[in-house]
Design a protein around this motif. Structure first.
Motif, PDB file in Angstrom:
ATOM      1  N   GLY A 122       1.046  -1.082   0.025  1.00 45.56           N
ATOM      2  CA  GLY A 122       0.104  -0.190  -0.047  1.00 45.56           C
ATOM      3  C   GLY A 122       0.964   1.122  -0.112  1.00 45.56           C
ATOM      4  O   GLY A 122       2.084   1.208  -0.337  1.00 45.56           O
ATOM      5  N   ARG A 123       0.252   2.134   0.286  1.00 49.29           N
ATOM      6  CA  ARG A 123       1.028   3.797   0.190  1.00 49.29           C
ATOM      7  C   ARG A 123       0.683   4.394   1.365  1.00 49.29           C
ATOM      8  O   ARG A 123      -0.188   4.507   1.809  1.00 49.29           O
ATOM      9  N   LEU A 124       1.656   5.409   1.383  1.00 48.34           N
ATOM     10  CA  LEU A 124       1.619   6.570   2.557  1.00 48.34           C
ATOM     11  C   LEU A 124       1.871   7.719   1.500  1.00 48.34           C
ATOM     12  O   LEU A 124       2.755   7.659   0.854  1.00 48.34           O
ATOM     13  N   ASP A 125       1.002   9.078   1.580  1.00 49.36           N
ATOM     14  CA  ASP A 125       1.182   9.878   0.817  1.00 49.36           C
ATOM     15  C   ASP A 125       2.442  10.825   1.395  1.00 49.36           C
ATOM     16  O   ASP A 125       2.993  10.533   2.603  1.00 49.36           O
ATOM     17  N   LYS A 126       2.993  11.589   0.436  1.00 44.38           N
ATOM     18  CA  LYS A 126       4.340  12.335   0.435  1.00 44.38           C
ATOM     19  C   LYS A 126       4.314  12.850   1.964  1.00 44.38           C
ATOM     20  O   LYS A 126       5.221  12.819   2.801  1.00 44.38           O
ATOM     21  N   GLU A 127       3.232  13.497   2.483  1.00 44.91           N
ATOM     22  CA  GLU A 127       3.225  14.404   3.645  1.00 44.91           C
ATOM     23  C   GLU A 127       2.665  13.532   4.844  1.00 44.91           C
ATOM     24  O   GLU A 127       2.700  14.079   6.105  1.00 44.91           O
ATOM     25  N   THR A 128       2.523  12.377   4.623  1.00 46.33           N
ATOM     26  CA  THR A 128       2.352  11.245   5.519  1.00 46.33           C
ATOM     27  C   THR A 128       3.431  10.427   6.235  1.00 46.33           C
ATOM     28  O   THR A 128       4.339  10.296   5.451  1.00 46.33           O
ATOM     29  N   SER A 129       3.480  10.594   7.493  1.00 46.00           N
ATOM     30  CA  SER A 129       4.726   9.808   8.110  1.00 46.00           C
ATOM     31  C   SER A 129       4.167   8.373   8.898  1.00 46.00           C
ATOM     32  O   SER A 129       2.918   8.022   8.674  1.00 46.00           O
ATOM     33  N   ARG A 136      -4.446   2.463  11.618  1.00 50.03           N
ATOM     34  CA  ARG A 136      -4.547   3.473  12.638  1.00 50.03           C
ATOM     35  C   ARG A 136      -3.898   4.956  12.263  1.00 50.03           C
ATOM     36  O   ARG A 136      -2.443   4.622  12.255  1.00 50.03           O
ATOM     37  N   TYR A 137      -4.304   5.978  12.428  1.00 50.54           N
ATOM     38  CA  TYR A 137      -3.720   7.324  12.069  1.00 50.54           C
ATOM     39  C   TYR A 137      -3.807   8.048  13.269  1.00 50.54           C
ATOM     40  O   TYR A 137      -5.013   8.261  13.834  1.00 50.54           O
ATOM     41  N   ASP A 138      -2.794   8.606  13.823  1.00 52.83           N
ATOM     42  CA  ASP A 138      -2.769  10.107  14.482  1.00 52.83           C
ATOM     43  C   ASP A 138      -2.796  11.025  13.587  1.00 52.83           C
ATOM     44  O   ASP A 138      -2.088  11.700  12.957  1.00 52.83           O
ATOM     45  N   TYR A 186      -7.841   7.014  -1.991  1.00 56.97           N
ATOM     46  CA  TYR A 186      -6.855   8.194  -2.248  1.00 56.97           C
ATOM     47  C   TYR A 186      -7.006   9.363  -0.872  1.00 56.97           C
ATOM     48  O   TYR A 186      -8.153   9.624  -0.953  1.00 56.97           O
ATOM     49  N   HIS A 187      -6.006   9.535  -0.428  1.00 57.49           N
ATOM     50  CA  HIS A 187      -5.977  10.614   0.614  1.00 57.49           C
ATOM     51  C   HIS A 187      -7.189  10.473   1.588  1.00 57.49           C
ATOM     52  O   HIS A 187      -7.718  11.536   2.107  1.00 57.49           O
ATOM     53  N   GLN A 188      -7.535   9.296   1.945  1.00 59.35           N
ATOM     54  CA  GLN A 188      -8.760   9.134   2.608  1.00 59.35           C
ATOM     55  C   GLN A 188      -9.031   9.887   3.895  1.00 59.35           C
ATOM     56  O   GLN A 188      -9.913  10.422   4.176  1.00 59.35           O
ATOM     57  N   VAL A 189      -8.052   9.765   4.907  1.00 61.52           N
ATOM     58  CA  VAL A 189      -8.079  10.515   6.037  1.00 61.52           C
ATOM     59  C   VAL A 189      -8.089  11.892   5.904  1.00 61.52           C
ATOM     60  O   VAL A 189      -9.077  12.618   6.530  1.00 61.52           O
ATOM     61  N   ARG A 190      -7.327  12.520   5.222  1.00 60.87           N
ATOM     62  CA  ARG A 190      -7.429  13.881   4.857  1.00 60.87           C
ATOM     63  C   ARG A 190      -8.884  14.406   4.368  1.00 60.87           C
ATOM     64  O   ARG A 190      -9.503  15.384   4.715  1.00 60.87           O
ATOM     65  N   ARG A 191      -9.467  13.482   3.537  1.00 58.58           N
ATOM     66  CA  ARG A 191     -10.700  13.956   2.928  1.00 58.58           C
ATOM     67  C   ARG A 191     -11.670  13.670   4.063  1.00 58.58           C
ATOM     68  O   ARG A 191     -12.811  14.422   3.723  1.00 58.58           O
ATOM     69  N   ALA A 217      -1.163  17.422  10.174  1.00 63.80           N
ATOM     70  CA  ALA A 217       0.109  16.284  10.182  1.00 63.80           C
ATOM     71  C   ALA A 217      -0.611  14.966  10.554  1.00 63.80           C
ATOM     72  O   ALA A 217      -1.688  14.942  11.258  1.00 63.80           O
ATOM     73  N   LEU A 218      -0.006  13.991   9.733  1.00 60.94           N
ATOM     74  CA  LEU A 218      -0.863  12.692   9.577  1.00 60.94           C
ATOM     75  C   LEU A 218       0.169  11.652   9.779  1.00 60.94           C
ATOM     76  O   LEU A 218       1.249  11.766   8.970  1.00 60.94           O
ATOM     77  N   HIS A 219      -0.007  10.582  10.762  1.00 61.58           N
ATOM     78  CA  HIS A 219       1.034   9.767  11.080  1.00 61.58           C
ATOM     79  C   HIS A 219       0.272   8.269  11.223  1.00 61.58           C
ATOM     80  O   HIS A 219      -0.496   8.386  12.236  1.00 61.58           O
TER      81      HIS A 219
END
Ligand code: URA
Length: 246
Positions: free
Chosen positions: A110-117, A142-144, A195-200, A211-213
């Protein structure tokens, strides 16, 4: 007991990224490859791929790299990408050079986007990769999440409803878990990977993620002692944790 498969030594080393067939042949002939302490000087020799091979074989006095079937966990820093579609250095640039030359190649699970750690798995085992990312696997991630504005208070019920529609999509999101940590911070657990699910999701409730981690996949938590940019090989028990909680 079934017999371990065998492979020519020169092919094994070339596929593990030690060099071209010619280069590994030179290493072998020069006596730099030892099995149980003795030099193996014939590249044609067939080597049994037993699980203990990495402990029994050395190349230039270093233990042999892990055999195919390798699974890594990486603490992805912000600013590196999982895909050529995004600009910037790829996560693979964080791996030792030899590991980048392996065949089969390591791919991100899977993937994490560029700004996600955070927690990212990589493997050269295609079947395993698909078992983890398949929607049927239903593995929670799980995302913080750190937010630009205070929480509204109704995020938990909106995300849990299974009716939230993201902009531009025609299928609602599956229910997601939400746990507030403070006024502008929360944990969100999702089983999909849109795509960018949590941000959206937060954009859909009028907020903005600053910030997304990712700190967990299944029951596997990102270890506190794995610094950003570092990786390590995942053991069997840790891999089993990935499938727990599904
Ligand atoms: N959701 C996002 O918005 N980005 C990620 O990288 C992962 C989940």
């Amino acid at each position: 007991m079934s017999k371990a498969p065998t492979v020519r030594l020169d092919r094994l080393l070339a596929n593990l990224g030690y060099g071209s067939r010619r280069e590994v042949q030179d290493l072998i002939e020069a006596g730099y490859v030892l099995l149980d302490g003795d030099a193996v000087i014939d590249g044609d020799e067939r080597i049994a791929l037993t699980p203990d091979l990495a402990a029994r074989m050395t190349v230039e006095d270093e233990p042999l790299d892990p055999l195919p079937g390798l699974v890594l966990m990486l603490n992805k820093p912000v600013g590196v990408t999982c895909s050529h579609k995004e600009q910037g250095p790829l996560v693979y640039s964080l791996l030792p050079e030899r590991w980048r030359a392996r065949n089969p190649a390591l791919s991100t699970v899977g993937r994490l986007d560029k700004e996600t750690s955070g927690l990212l798995l990589l493997t050269d085992d295609g079947a395993l990769l698909h078992r983890i990312i398949s929607p049927k696997a239903n593995i929670p991630k799980r995302y913080d999440v750190t937010l630009d504005r205070p929480l509204r208070g109704d995020e938990a019920s909106i995300f849990a409803a299974g009716t939230l529609m993201l902009e531009g999509e025609d299928k609602p999101l599956l229910p997601a878990q939400f746990e507030a940590v403070s006024a502008q911070r929360a944990f969100v657990t999702i089983t999909e990977g849109r795509y960018h699910q949590v941000r959206r999701m937060f954009a859909a409730v009028g907020n903005h993620v600053t910030a997304l981690h990712r700190d967990r996949i299944g029951a596997l938590a990102l270890p506190d002692d794995l610094a950003a940019g570092q990786n390590r090989v995942l053991g069997e028990a840790e891999l089993a944790q990935v499938f727990q909680g599904a």
